[in-house]
Design a protein around this motif. Structure first.
Motif, mmCIF file in Angstrom:
data_model
loop_
_atom_site.group_PDB
_atom_site.id
_atom_site.type_symbol
_atom_site.label_atom_id
_atom_site.label_comp_id
_atom_site.label_asym_id
_atom_site.label_seq_id
_atom_site.Cartn_x
_atom_site.Cartn_y
_atom_site.Cartn_z
ATOM 1 N N THR A 106 -51.177 65.131 42.236
ATOM 2 C CA THR A 106 -51.850 63.959 41.661
ATOM 3 C C THR A 106 -52.992 64.355 40.725
ATOM 4 O O THR A 106 -53.471 63.526 39.963
ATOM 5 C CB THR A 106 -52.362 62.995 42.747
ATOM 6 O OG1 THR A 106 -53.270 63.694 43.611
ATOM 7 C CG2 THR A 106 -51.213 62.404 43.544
ATOM 8 N N ASN A 107 -53.405 65.630 40.763
ATOM 9 C CA ASN A 107 -54.395 66.107 39.802
ATOM 10 C C ASN A 107 -53.909 65.850 38.383
ATOM 11 O O ASN A 107 -54.685 65.535 37.496
ATOM 12 C CB ASN A 107 -54.617 67.610 40.000
ATOM 13 C CG ASN A 107 -56.054 67.961 40.159
ATOM 14 O OD1 ASN A 107 -56.934 67.273 39.671
ATOM 15 N ND2 ASN A 107 -56.301 69.047 40.831
ATOM 16 N N PHE A 108 -52.626 65.978 38.163
ATOM 17 C CA PHE A 108 -52.052 65.730 36.838
ATOM 18 C C PHE A 108 -51.457 64.330 36.731
ATOM 19 O O PHE A 108 -51.691 63.623 35.754
ATOM 20 C CB PHE A 108 -50.986 66.773 36.511
ATOM 21 C CG PHE A 108 -50.295 66.505 35.203
ATOM 22 C CD1 PHE A 108 -50.951 66.733 34.003
ATOM 23 C CD2 PHE A 108 -49.019 65.992 35.168
ATOM 24 C CE1 PHE A 108 -50.335 66.462 32.790
ATOM 25 C CE2 PHE A 108 -48.380 65.723 33.961
ATOM 26 C CZ PHE A 108 -49.047 65.960 32.778
ATOM 27 N N THR A 109 -50.706 63.919 37.725
ATOM 28 C CA THR A 109 -49.951 62.670 37.603
ATOM 29 C C THR A 109 -50.832 61.429 37.480
ATOM 30 O O THR A 109 -50.414 60.432 36.901
ATOM 31 C CB THR A 109 -48.970 62.483 38.772
ATOM 32 O OG1 THR A 109 -49.709 62.492 40.015
ATOM 33 C CG2 THR A 109 -47.917 63.581 38.791
ATOM 34 N N THR A 110 -52.057 61.480 38.003
ATOM 35 C CA THR A 110 -52.931 60.312 37.870
ATOM 36 C C THR A 110 -53.346 60.067 36.428
ATOM 37 O O THR A 110 -53.738 58.959 36.073
ATOM 38 C CB THR A 110 -54.202 60.446 38.736
ATOM 39 O OG1 THR A 110 -54.873 61.660 38.385
ATOM 40 C CG2 THR A 110 -53.873 60.432 40.211
ATOM 41 N N LEU A 111 -53.235 61.084 35.582
ATOM 42 C CA LEU A 111 -53.650 60.939 34.185
ATOM 43 C C LEU A 111 -52.489 60.796 33.205
ATOM 44 O O LEU A 111 -52.706 60.554 32.018
ATOM 45 C CB LEU A 111 -54.514 62.134 33.780
ATOM 46 C CG LEU A 111 -55.871 62.195 34.474
ATOM 47 C CD1 LEU A 111 -56.584 63.493 34.138
ATOM 48 C CD2 LEU A 111 -56.726 61.007 34.081
ATOM 49 N N VAL A 112 -51.265 60.901 33.680
ATOM 50 C CA VAL A 112 -50.108 60.838 32.783
ATOM 51 C C VAL A 112 -50.106 59.557 31.960
ATOM 52 O O VAL A 112 -49.921 59.590 30.746
ATOM 53 C CB VAL A 112 -48.779 60.993 33.556
ATOM 54 C CG1 VAL A 112 -47.589 60.657 32.694
ATOM 55 C CG2 VAL A 112 -48.656 62.405 34.089
ATOM 56 N N ARG A 113 -50.320 58.418 32.590
ATOM 57 C CA ARG A 113 -50.305 57.145 31.850
ATOM 58 C C ARG A 113 -51.386 57.105 30.768
ATOM 59 O O ARG A 113 -51.161 56.579 29.681
ATOM 60 C CB ARG A 113 -50.469 55.971 32.808
ATOM 61 C CG ARG A 113 -49.233 55.707 33.610
ATOM 62 C CD ARG A 113 -49.324 54.382 34.369
ATOM 63 N NE ARG A 113 -48.239 54.294 35.315
ATOM 64 C CZ ARG A 113 -48.394 54.150 36.621
ATOM 65 N NH1 ARG A 113 -49.607 54.038 37.118
ATOM 66 N NH2 ARG A 113 -47.366 54.099 37.421
ATOM 67 N N VAL A 114 -52.543 57.645 31.086
ATOM 68 C CA VAL A 114 -53.629 57.676 30.104
ATOM 69 C C VAL A 114 -53.213 58.494 28.894
ATOM 70 O O VAL A 114 -53.419 58.094 27.754
ATOM 71 C CB VAL A 114 -54.902 58.284 30.738
ATOM 72 C CG1 VAL A 114 -55.988 58.473 29.693
ATOM 73 C CG2 VAL A 114 -55.397 57.403 31.874
ATOM 74 N N PHE A 115 -52.586 59.638 29.129
ATOM 75 C CA PHE A 115 -52.185 60.513 28.031
ATOM 76 C C PHE A 115 -51.009 59.940 27.227
ATOM 77 O O PHE A 115 -50.864 60.253 26.048
ATOM 78 C CB PHE A 115 -51.808 61.902 28.536
ATOM 79 C CG PHE A 115 -52.989 62.642 29.127
ATOM 80 C CD1 PHE A 115 -54.230 62.581 28.532
ATOM 81 C CD2 PHE A 115 -52.836 63.400 30.257
ATOM 82 C CE1 PHE A 115 -55.312 63.247 29.049
ATOM 83 C CE2 PHE A 115 -53.908 64.093 30.793
ATOM 84 C CZ PHE A 115 -55.152 64.014 30.191
#
Length: 117
Positions: A106-115
């Motif tokens: 989730t360190n990465f996946t929580t920001l996927v939508r933002v990116f």
């Protein structure tokens, strides 16, 4: 930098920030998809938790890449993280702190939508 120098500089699986020429540094991971997809210019700096040394590295790297925004996912406490970037002369408006991640994935996946936006 010579291979032997790189080996000496390794610390916790990362190169020591003092051993890198940030003006010419690039981040690249070689995968099969790299050969299939066209390359794009770097759009942001992403720090995936792990400690102050990662944020210090990102701050030093960001000094030489002033147009890149910096995203920190579950890093140091906000006041410490902000201080690291401020001490490097990085404007608060470039730094985005996100504390939703609870583990490595989730360190990465929580920001996927933002990116993706």
């Amino acid at each position: 930098m010579k291979s032997s120098d790189r080996h000496k500089c390794k610390r916790n699986g990362l190169f020591s920030p003092s051993s890198i020429d940030y003006r010419n540094a690039t981040v690249h991971s070689s995968t099969v998809s790299d050969r299939l997809l066209p390359s794009a210019p770097t759009q942001a700096i992403l720090v995936l938790g792990g400690g102050e040394d990662r944020e210090e590295f990102a701050a030093q790297f960001a000094e030489f890449h002033p147009v890149l925004k910096i995203w920190v996912s579950s890093g140091s406490p906000p006041n410490k993280s902000r201080a690291i970037f401020q001490d490097a002369g990085i404007a608060d408006s470039r730094v985005y702190l996100d504390y939703r991640a609870t583990d490595t994935v989730t360190n990465f996946t929580t920001l996927v939508r933002v990116f993706q936006q």
